[in-house]
Design an enzyme around this catalytic site. Structure first.
Site, PDB file in Angstrom:
ATOM      1  CG  ASP A   1      -7.585  -4.367   3.540  1.00 11.68           C
ATOM      2  OD1 ASP A   1      -8.632  -4.368   4.213  1.00 11.68           O
ATOM      3  OD2 ASP A   1      -7.359  -3.555   2.630  1.00 11.68           O
TER       4      ASP A   1
ATOM      5  CG  ASP B   1      -2.805 -19.805  -0.748  1.00  5.62           C
ATOM      6  OD1 ASP B   1      -2.026 -19.834   0.222  1.00  5.62           O
ATOM      7  OD2 ASP B   1      -2.585 -20.425  -1.794  1.00  5.62           O
TER       8      ASP B   1
ATOM      9  CE1 TYR C   1      -3.217  -2.790   0.015  1.00  5.33           C
ATOM     10  CE2 TYR C   1      -4.109  -1.934   2.054  1.00  5.33           C
ATOM     11  CZ  TYR C   1      -4.174  -2.812   1.000  1.00  5.33           C
ATOM     12  OH  TYR C   1      -5.208  -3.714   0.935  1.00  5.33           O
TER      13      TYR C   1
ATOM     14  CG  ASP D   1     -12.878  -6.422   5.235  1.00  6.95           C
ATOM     15  OD1 ASP D   1     -12.544  -5.805   6.258  1.00  6.95           O
ATOM     16  OD2 ASP D   1     -13.465  -5.896   4.274  1.00  6.95           O
TER      17      ASP D   1
ATOM     18  CE  LYS E   1       0.321 -17.228  -2.188  1.00  9.90           C
ATOM     19  NZ  LYS E   1      -0.213 -18.605  -2.459  1.00  9.90           N
TER      20      LYS E   1
END
Ligand code: ATP
Ligand code: MG
Length: 350
Positions: free
Chosen positions: A244, A220, A136, A248, A187
């Site tokens: 994020d 994942d 970000y 959520d 990851k």
């Protein structure tokens, strides 16, 4: 005297923050509560979502509590002046690098969840999301023209050892006060920054927190496990982007977006930034329908983490539980109480 800066912001932000004000007046009358414009409300008045004055005021306070920012009204504002840009800038200025996002299910609501009660009853996950680094903020980034008439959009994911260590430390410390278990999600199989993340967390764990149970999990797989068997998790530490998305997804395990608070913490002694995880909810703004509990529980986190008023925080959490046990429900919870009436229910329980 400790100071809380309220930044009500846009949409339902001012409505839910009004209930925080009432709770603070009753519970912590010695707390000084200031208020300032922020987000779209600040853009309309000052032409910027975050003025220098408000940024300085935030840095000088003991805790900052925001309502919500943004809405369709400002969708066409220049990117760097959008309400959301004010939010990223404030996080960066306060250097609140550790985002604590609980996903817990109040017992009174477990049965009403759209998910299977056995899946979520007793659920209590704490996400620790890195908040001021990663993709970000990484440079270079941009949209550039290519010779063949196409464009390319690109971002950069960057993490340094110290950035990973400081957020890892928050996660391990938190775990010690809970069930002593941390999952670190990345990851590392496909990303270099993910590989470094895994190495730094492994070394920090061996060096300073060998008593905590650490498991590495690919992000994942973590997403899949959160949906399949969420109660296996306690503390999950992860980067800005994965945090994020994963937090959520987990939020929805608890039933309503209107229930969940969050905290963003910086270095010890620096003010924390607290906010409900829901957005400005333009569809219900101004109608008195918003559930104020996420904002009230954000105040509870501020009392606990920044203002160090543990007893008041415990009392407030108990009052919210009692209000729910007594059947207090706003529309998002299947009831008919207004925002103010839900505030009344919490105050009565207090
Ligand atoms: P943002 O981009 O600001 O995060 P969003 O599009 O993700 O916004 P929200 O503003 O959080 O979405 O709203 C999503 C839905 O949840 C809307 O239908 C909204 O009415 C509802 N909602 C959000 N917060 C609350 C709340 N506190 N009480 C009741 N309903 C809520
Ligand atoms: Mg959102």
């Amino acid at each position: 005297m400790a100071t809380l800066l309220l930044l009500p912001g846009d949409g339902i932000g001012p409505e839910v923050c009004a209930q925080v004000r009432r709770v603070a007046a009753a519970l912590t009358p010695d707390l000084k509560v200031d208020e300032a414009l922020y987000g779209g409300a600040s853009y309309d008045t000052h032409g910027t979502p975050l003025t220098d004055e408000v940024r300085e005021q935030a840095l000088a306070s003991d805790a900052v509590l925001m309502g919500a920012v943004g809405g369709p009204k400002w969708a066409d504002a220049p990117r760097h002046l959008r309400p959301e840009a004010g939010l990223l800038n404030l996080r960066k200025a306060m250097d609140v690098f550790a985002n604590l996002r609980p996903a817990y299910c109040f017992e009174a609501l477990a049965g009403a969840s759209s998910l299977k009660p056995e899946l979520v009853s007793g659920l209590d996950i704490m996400f620790v999301r890195e908040l001021v680094g990663g993709v970000y903020f990484g440079q270079p980034r941009g949209i550039e023209d290519l010779a063949d008439g196409q464009k390319k959009g690109f971002d950069t994911q960057v993490y340094t050892t110290s950035e990973i260590e400081r957020v890892g430390r928050v996660a391990f410390e938190l775990a010690r006060g809970r069930t002593n278990k941390v999952h670190s999600a990345e990851k590392s199989n496909v990303m270099e920054s993910g590989l470094l993340w895994k190495q730094v967390i492994t070394e920090l764990h061996a060096r300073e927190y060998p008593d905590v149970q650490l498991e590495h999990i690919l992000a994942d797989n973590c997403a899949m496990q959160l949906v399949r068997a969420p109660k296996q998790f306690d503390v999950i530490v992860t980067d800005n982007l994965f945090g994020d998305i994963l937090s959520d997804a987990a939020a929805m395990l608890t039933g309503s977006l209107g229930m969940l608070p969050s905290a963003a913490l910086g270095a010890p002694g620096k003010p924390g930034l607290y906010e409900p995880i829901h957005g400005s909810a333009p569809d219900i703004a101004g109608k008195g329908l918003a559930n104020p509990l996420a904002a009230i529980l954000s105040f509870e986190m501020a009392l606990r983490w920044s203002l160090k008023q543990t007893e008041a925080a415990d009392a407030l959490l108990a009052a919210v539980k009692a209000a729910l046990d007594n059947g207090a429900r706003t529309r998002d919870l299947g009831g008919s109480l207004t925002t103010t009436q839900m505030g009344d229910a919490v105050l009565a329980a207090l």
